[in-house]
Design a protein around this motif. Structure first.
Motif, short mmCIF file in Angstrom:
data_model
loop_
_atom_site.label_atom_id
_atom_site.label_comp_id
_atom_site.label_asym_id
_atom_site.label_seq_id
_atom_site.Cartn_x
_atom_site.Cartn_y
_atom_site.Cartn_z
N LEU A 74 0.74 -1.23 -0.12
CA LEU A 74 -0.05 0.09 -0.10
C LEU A 74 0.91 1.32 0.23
O LEU A 74 1.91 1.39 0.75
CB LEU A 74 -0.96 0.01 1.32
N GLY A 75 0.50 2.12 -0.51
CA GLY A 75 1.08 3.53 -0.65
C GLY A 75 1.04 4.38 0.73
O GLY A 75 1.99 5.35 0.74
N VAL A 76 0.09 4.23 1.33
CA VAL A 76 -0.04 4.83 2.70
C VAL A 76 -0.59 3.92 3.89
O VAL A 76 -1.13 2.62 3.57
CB VAL A 76 -1.10 5.84 2.61
N ARG A 77 -0.16 4.17 5.05
CA ARG A 77 -0.70 3.33 6.21
C ARG A 77 -2.14 3.52 6.42
O ARG A 77 -2.52 4.75 6.75
CB ARG A 77 -0.02 3.42 7.39
N PRO A 78 -3.12 2.82 6.31
CA PRO A 78 -4.47 3.15 6.81
C PRO A 78 -4.70 3.80 8.22
O PRO A 78 -4.29 3.09 8.99
CB PRO A 78 -5.27 1.74 6.45
N GLU A 79 -5.21 4.90 8.25
CA GLU A 79 -5.61 5.58 9.52
C GLU A 79 -6.87 6.06 9.48
O GLU A 79 -7.44 6.41 8.31
CB GLU A 79 -4.41 6.71 10.03
N ILE A 103 -9.31 -4.45 -1.43
CA ILE A 103 -8.39 -3.49 -1.85
C ILE A 103 -7.06 -4.00 -2.16
O ILE A 103 -6.31 -4.73 -1.53
CB ILE A 103 -8.10 -2.33 -0.75
N ASP A 104 -6.76 -3.62 -3.41
CA ASP A 104 -5.28 -4.03 -3.95
C ASP A 104 -4.12 -2.93 -3.76
O ASP A 104 -3.06 -3.25 -3.43
CB ASP A 104 -5.21 -4.34 -5.45
N SER A 105 -4.49 -1.66 -3.85
CA SER A 105 -3.69 -0.48 -3.81
C SER A 105 -4.25 0.45 -3.14
O SER A 105 -5.66 0.85 -3.42
CB SER A 105 -3.18 -0.27 -5.13
N MET A 106 -3.55 1.50 -2.50
CA MET A 106 -3.97 2.55 -1.89
C MET A 106 -3.29 3.70 -1.87
O MET A 106 -1.99 3.47 -1.74
CB MET A 106 -4.32 2.24 -0.35
N GLU A 107 -3.60 4.81 -2.08
CA GLU A 107 -2.77 6.14 -1.99
C GLU A 107 -3.66 7.25 -1.46
O GLU A 107 -5.01 7.25 -1.44
CB GLU A 107 -2.52 6.63 -3.51
N ALA A 108 -3.07 8.20 -0.91
CA ALA A 108 -3.53 9.17 0.10
C ALA A 108 -4.17 10.49 -1.05
O ALA A 108 -3.76 10.68 -2.10
CB ALA A 108 -2.40 9.93 0.93
#
Length: 510
Positions: A74-79, A103-108
């Motif tokens: 993941l691009g960011v840590r989920p918070e 979810i496969d990828s995540m970005e802020a």
């Protein structure tokens, strides 16, 4: 899947599992790749490595999951509160008939609306100084009353009461409130103000410390404790307050304005109260250390005193020389006083021998002649002055002044003559005879001043105030001397020498 006619009653029924998995395949086929934007909420990092979360906007929410294998990519840590853009596929959870996004990828995508609002409020309160460390009050070390603001039915209050009961014997006052929803902030604020309004010494004891507690939850569940009015009420509290909202990773606004933040409600109970057993052990340890320290100090002072005493001389050695000098001086003092008295007596006799009545008479006659001559001169001067100023106009005034001056001078001369006569009377050798004394003379008329000037058998004349008698010097008084006649005064016995004082006694000074 076979299409069924609405009126065909002979269509085979689906089982729940068949329908659930059919829907799952349909969603995955139709929405196999979805790019979704929203705000993260209810983020949970499971112990198995998966991350469960919710993506929402202002109108709807969808659950999501990140499998363990995709978390590191993941691009960011989920918070909580983070606005993100995720990529994945829509699927269902057949056991719960819920759909979710894998979810496969995540970005802020930016800060979420709730988090942005919270940050603006934090900046505002920080600028007012509500977060300043100097405003925070120290917690009481041994509180007698603890006030707890929390839900009366949850596990939080039971944990706090159990922990306080095990640690410290004190009274606990519980103010029941709701800890979630729109009414939570107002009720917690009212509870803080209510505890502060209690007067000391009243029927209800005033708490020494307050605890605001709640269990963990999502950002939405804890959002009531980010209320600005509640934060200001906590900051204005006169009673020290501990914030114990959520778990260790949860942070709310009242955590910054409270006097102390606890990671859990149980930790808040431990912060608020000491351990009675530890205090007793500490006091016992202090008592033992104090006793040992006092004993060591006394022993050290005793050793130093003993060492110093060895270098000091004995008192008897210090006083021996002074005692010897004192004994010698006291032995000589009595004899020296007698010798001093004898010397002064001889000096007095020498002086009195020169004070004869003839000398006083000569001085008196000389003073009288001077007074008479002064009077004659004064009369002559007055006569001449009267003849010179008889016709002058100031004659009465001058005559009065001259008479006053002459009178004062005669008065002074008369006083001097009176003083001389008194001196003559006091120095008259016959005056002691009138007081009962006798004057001893030899046959040739020499005055006897010392007993050593007479020998056995010498004839002497005793002169009294009313006449003279003759006597003979002998060793002892005649037998008739024990019964003296009225006409013959008793002879005084010669003084006996006093024995010399011993070396151990001082003796009489006279």
């Amino acid at each position: 899947m076979t299409d069924l006619a609405p009126n065909d009653s002979n269509a085979p029924p689906y089982s729940v599992s068949e329908l659930a998995f059919a829907l799952k395949r349909t969603l995955e086929d139709r929405y196999g790749f979805v790019r979704l934007r929203g705000e993260l909420s209810k983020v949970t990092h499971h112990s198995n490595g998966h991350v469960y979360l919710t993506i929402k906007d202002d109108k709807a929410a969808i659950d999501g999951v990140v499998w363990k294998g995709n978390v590191r990519g993941l691009g960011v840590r989920p918070e909580h509160g983070l606005e993100v853009i995720v990529t994945g596929k829509i699927t269902t959870y057949p056991a719960g008939s819920r759909y979710q996004i894998v979810i496969d990828s995540m970005e802020a995508a930016g800060v979420g609306a709730l988090l942005a609002q919270l940050e603006r409020l934090k900046a505002k309160l920080a600028a007012e100084g509500l977060f300043a460390p100097e405003r925070k009050r120290p917690l009481p070390s041994m509180p007698a009353v603890v006030g707890v603001i929390t839900s009366p039915t949850g596990a939080v209050i039971r944990d706090i009461l159990h922990r306080i009961r095990d640690r410290w014997p004190c009274q606990v006052l519980v103010w029941p409130v709701v800890v979630q929803g729109d009414a939570a902030a107002a009720q917690v604020s009212a509870a803080v103000r209510g505890f502060n309004a209690i007067q000391p010494g009243g029927p209800v004891p005033r708490p020494d410390i307050l605890i605001v507690a709640r269990g963990g939850g999502s950002v939405e569940d804890l959002w009531a404790f980010n209320d600005e009015a509640l934060a200001r009420t906590v900051a204005e509290s006169a009673i020290p307050l501990i914030s114990a909202v959520g778990h260790e990773t949860d942070t709310t606004l009242i955590d910054f304005v409270s006097d102390r933040r606890a990671p859990t409600p149980t930790a808040a109970a431990e912060m608020a109260t000491p351990v009675l057993g530890e205090l007793r052990a500490l006091i016992s340890d202090f008592d033992r250390r104090l006793s040992r320290c006092g004993a060591r100090t006394i022993e050290e002072r005793r050793t130093r005193l003993t060492s110093a005493a060895r270098g000091l001389p004995r008192p008897n050695d210090l006083l021996a020389l002074a005692q010897q000098r004192f004994d010698m001086a006291s032995g000589r003092l009595d004899a020296a006083l007698h010798r001093n008295t004898a010397v002064h007596a001889q000096d007095l006799l020498k002086v009195t021998a020169r004070l004869t009545p003839d000398a006083l008479r000569r001085q008196h006659a000389a003073k009288a002649d001077r007074v008479a001559d002064l009077g004659r001169r004064l009369n002559a001067c007055g006569t001449r002055s009267v003849e010179r100023v008889r016709d002058h106009a100031r004659l009465p005034l001058l005559w009065t002044r001259l008479g006053s001056a002459a009178e004062r001078r005669l008065t002074r001369a008369e006083d001097q003559l009176t003083n001389l006569d008194k001196l003559r009377l006091s120095l008259n050798p016959r005056r002691p005879l009138e007081l009962g004394f006798a004057l001893v003379r030899k046959a040739d008329g020499t005055i006897i001043r010392s007993a050593g000037a007479l020998a056995l058998g010498d004839h002497v004349a005793l002169q009294f105030a009313d006449g003279e008698r003759e006597a003979v010097i002998g060793n002892e008084a005649p037998p008739s001397a024990s019964t003296p006649s009225a006409s013959t005064p008793p002879r005084p016995s010669p003084p006996r020498p006093k024995p010399a004082p011993s070396s151990t006694e001082q003796g009489d000074l006279f």
